[in-house]
Enzyme design. Sequence first.
Site, PDB file in Angstrom:
ATOM      1  N   HIS A 119       0.725  -1.164   0.105  1.00  0.00           N
ATOM      2  CA  HIS A 119       0.058  -0.038   0.020  1.00  0.00           C
ATOM      3  C   HIS A 119       0.857   1.229   0.045  1.00  0.00           C
ATOM      4  O   HIS A 119       1.990   1.218   0.271  1.00  0.00           O
ATOM      5  CB  HIS A 119      -0.921  -0.084   1.193  1.00  0.00           C
ATOM      6  CG  HIS A 119       0.155   0.023   2.386  1.00  0.00           C
ATOM      7  ND1 HIS A 119       0.327  -1.074   3.180  1.00  0.00           N
ATOM      8  CD2 HIS A 119       0.426   1.078   3.324  1.00  0.00           C
ATOM      9  CE1 HIS A 119       1.036  -0.766   4.288  1.00  0.00           C
ATOM     10  NE2 HIS A 119       1.073   0.315   4.392  1.00  0.00           N
ATOM     11  N   HIS A 152       5.258   6.465  -1.305  1.00  0.00           N
ATOM     12  CA  HIS A 152       5.917   5.299  -1.421  1.00  0.00           C
ATOM     13  C   HIS A 152       5.154   4.217  -1.196  1.00  0.00           C
ATOM     14  O   HIS A 152       4.355   4.089  -0.588  1.00  0.00           O
ATOM     15  CB  HIS A 152       7.185   5.466  -0.710  1.00  0.00           C
ATOM     16  CG  HIS A 152       6.825   5.244   0.811  1.00  0.00           C
ATOM     17  ND1 HIS A 152       6.230   6.213   1.443  1.00  0.00           N
ATOM     18  CD2 HIS A 152       6.770   4.189   1.483  1.00  0.00           C
ATOM     19  CE1 HIS A 152       6.181   5.635   2.815  1.00  0.00           C
ATOM     20  NE2 HIS A 152       6.501   4.314   2.893  1.00  0.00           N
TER      21      HIS A 152
HETATM   22  P1  2AM Z   1       4.575   2.802   5.190  1.00  0.00           P
HETATM   23  O1  2AM Z   1       3.500   3.755   4.644  1.00  0.00           O
HETATM   24  O2  2AM Z   1       5.827   3.468   5.081  1.00  0.00           O
HETATM   25  O3  2AM Z   1       4.548   1.713   5.252  1.00  0.00           O
HETATM   26  C1  2AM Z   1       1.246   1.837   9.872  1.00  0.00           C
HETATM   27  O4  2AM Z   1       2.357   1.852  10.639  1.00  0.00           O
HETATM   28  C2  2AM Z   1       1.371   1.904   8.461  1.00  0.00           C
HETATM   29  O5  2AM Z   1       1.173   3.582   8.608  1.00  0.00           O
HETATM   30  C3  2AM Z   1       2.606   1.861   7.649  1.00  0.00           C
HETATM   31  O6  2AM Z   1       2.021   1.333   6.441  1.00  0.00           O
HETATM   32  C4  2AM Z   1       3.304   3.105   7.913  1.00  0.00           C
HETATM   33  O7  2AM Z   1       4.317   3.286   6.869  1.00  0.00           O
HETATM   34  C5  2AM Z   1       2.402   4.100   7.990  1.00  0.00           C
HETATM   35  N1  2AM Z   1       2.704   5.421   8.735  1.00  0.00           N
HETATM   36  C6  2AM Z   1       2.624   6.355   8.065  1.00  0.00           C
HETATM   37  N2  2AM Z   1       3.134   7.480   8.900  1.00  0.00           N
HETATM   38  C7  2AM Z   1       3.144   6.948  10.124  1.00  0.00           C
HETATM   39  C8  2AM Z   1       3.569   7.146  11.355  1.00  0.00           C
HETATM   40  N3  2AM Z   1       3.776   8.357  11.754  1.00  0.00           N
HETATM   41  N4  2AM Z   1       3.618   6.276  12.407  1.00  0.00           N
HETATM   42  C9  2AM Z   1       3.668   5.036  11.999  1.00  0.00           C
HETATM   43  N5  2AM Z   1       3.119   4.544  10.852  1.00  0.00           N
HETATM   44  C10 2AM Z   1       3.073   5.689   9.818  1.00  0.00           C
END
Ligand code: 2AM
Length: 432
Positions: free
Chosen positions: A262, A342
């Site tokens: 995702h 990303h």
């Molecule tokens: P990603 O999108 O890079 O994979 C749960 O942790 C999801 O939310 C993950 O997919 C994570 O990274 C995204 N995410 C985005 N911002 C975040 C944050 N501030 N803290 C934790 N996870 C975050």
Amino acid sequence: MLLTPSGLLLGKRGITRKIQSTFSTILSSKMSSPATKDQAESQNFPFLMDEQTVATLKESKTLIILRGLPGSGKSYLAKEIQDKYRDSTRIISADKHNIKPVIRTVISKEYDDLDKALIGSFKKRSVNVIVLDDTHHDRERLESVFDTADAHNFTVILVEPKTQWRRDCNVLKDKSHWKLSMEELKGLRGPLEMEVLPFYFGWFLTTASMDTLKKLRHSFLDTLGGLKVFRKRATPFYVRDENHKGKVDLLSYFGQKPNIMHCTTKYCNHGTEPGSKEYSQLDAVKKSYGKVFTLSITALFITPETAGARVELDEQQLLLWPLDAEKEVMPSDNLPKGSRAHITLGCAKDVKDVQTGIDLLKFVQLQGKGEKGEEMGEICGGDLRYFNNGLWMLSLARKIEIKALFSGFYGKSSSTCERRKESSPLLSCTIA
Ligand code: 2AM
């Protein structure tokens, strides 16, 4: 000249005008008739109205969870979905399993048969769209459904009917065959009025797009790990990997992966993150929820912590991108909106997936300062460059287009990558 029934004398032009105005009166009276307007509004969901969404969901794995009071129009909506998706749909209805919509202190055995039907449908190859028709007023029950969907790699869309009377107990009391009392209906309405915010909003790749990206990820990591130029510069990776024995196997090095690939837009942590509620109320978010988009991947990258794919967002997609997404992790920089977009392809041991977006911004910062990286040749349809400190980027000669559903991930709040370690076999990694 012509004498009309209303006694008017009309010339040729007059006739045309009269006919036009009669037609527009008929049309506008039809458009504003409550039944037609309600019907149009009640069907106003991208998964019913948007052609690309319908065509794509027919070939992906989606669970549409209907939520709302008895009589609010869930079963009607379920039928509409079935008419659209035909053979690839299964409707699972609490009513058909004789489950009365009432407040329960424990989730009773009444759900056993429904759950068997649900799991049977998840496992059936020919079923791509499952509609779960229940009140879903109970948070615990809803959470167990979210987790089961995640375990079977189904993306979730959570939907409440848009009928005008959906929360009007006076109307609803005569609409459902359960003949609930006013008190019972009001009791159910309380929890249903509480919004369910996801762990995060984002674009979730369809099954076919995930396959494409998994193949690319595999060939990129496999090829890069085998390159002499990489092995000569692999110290930052050896430092993290105590079992490297002189060679880094990048495929197992980035072994922590999410179940469904995702591109996160807004991290909400089920509503505790600042700005979550406001984000969910944005017009663009409400209109796009449950809609399929085409995203472009322009590059793949690795750092000693993460592997990811860079996503380029178009104007429409940028409307779904939070204003502070870049500032949230790089407060001192003024990076372009959308530059953190990303897809996490994998994380090294003990690294959280949120790190991937931060790593991508390190490349964006360097490129912003005019650094192009050291040219390392062409692999996997792209131009490979090294930026020091273990930062490698493959810029693709041709953008890769992928299809992804804009929705929410509602499962458990622990990090998707970290969760994998202590998860049951059902939740284990699925990327080849
Ligand atoms: P990603 O999108 O890079 O994979 C749960 O942790 C999801 O939310 C993950 O997919 C994570 O990274 C995204 N995410 C985005 N911002 C975040 C944050 N501030 N803290 C934790 N996870 C975050």
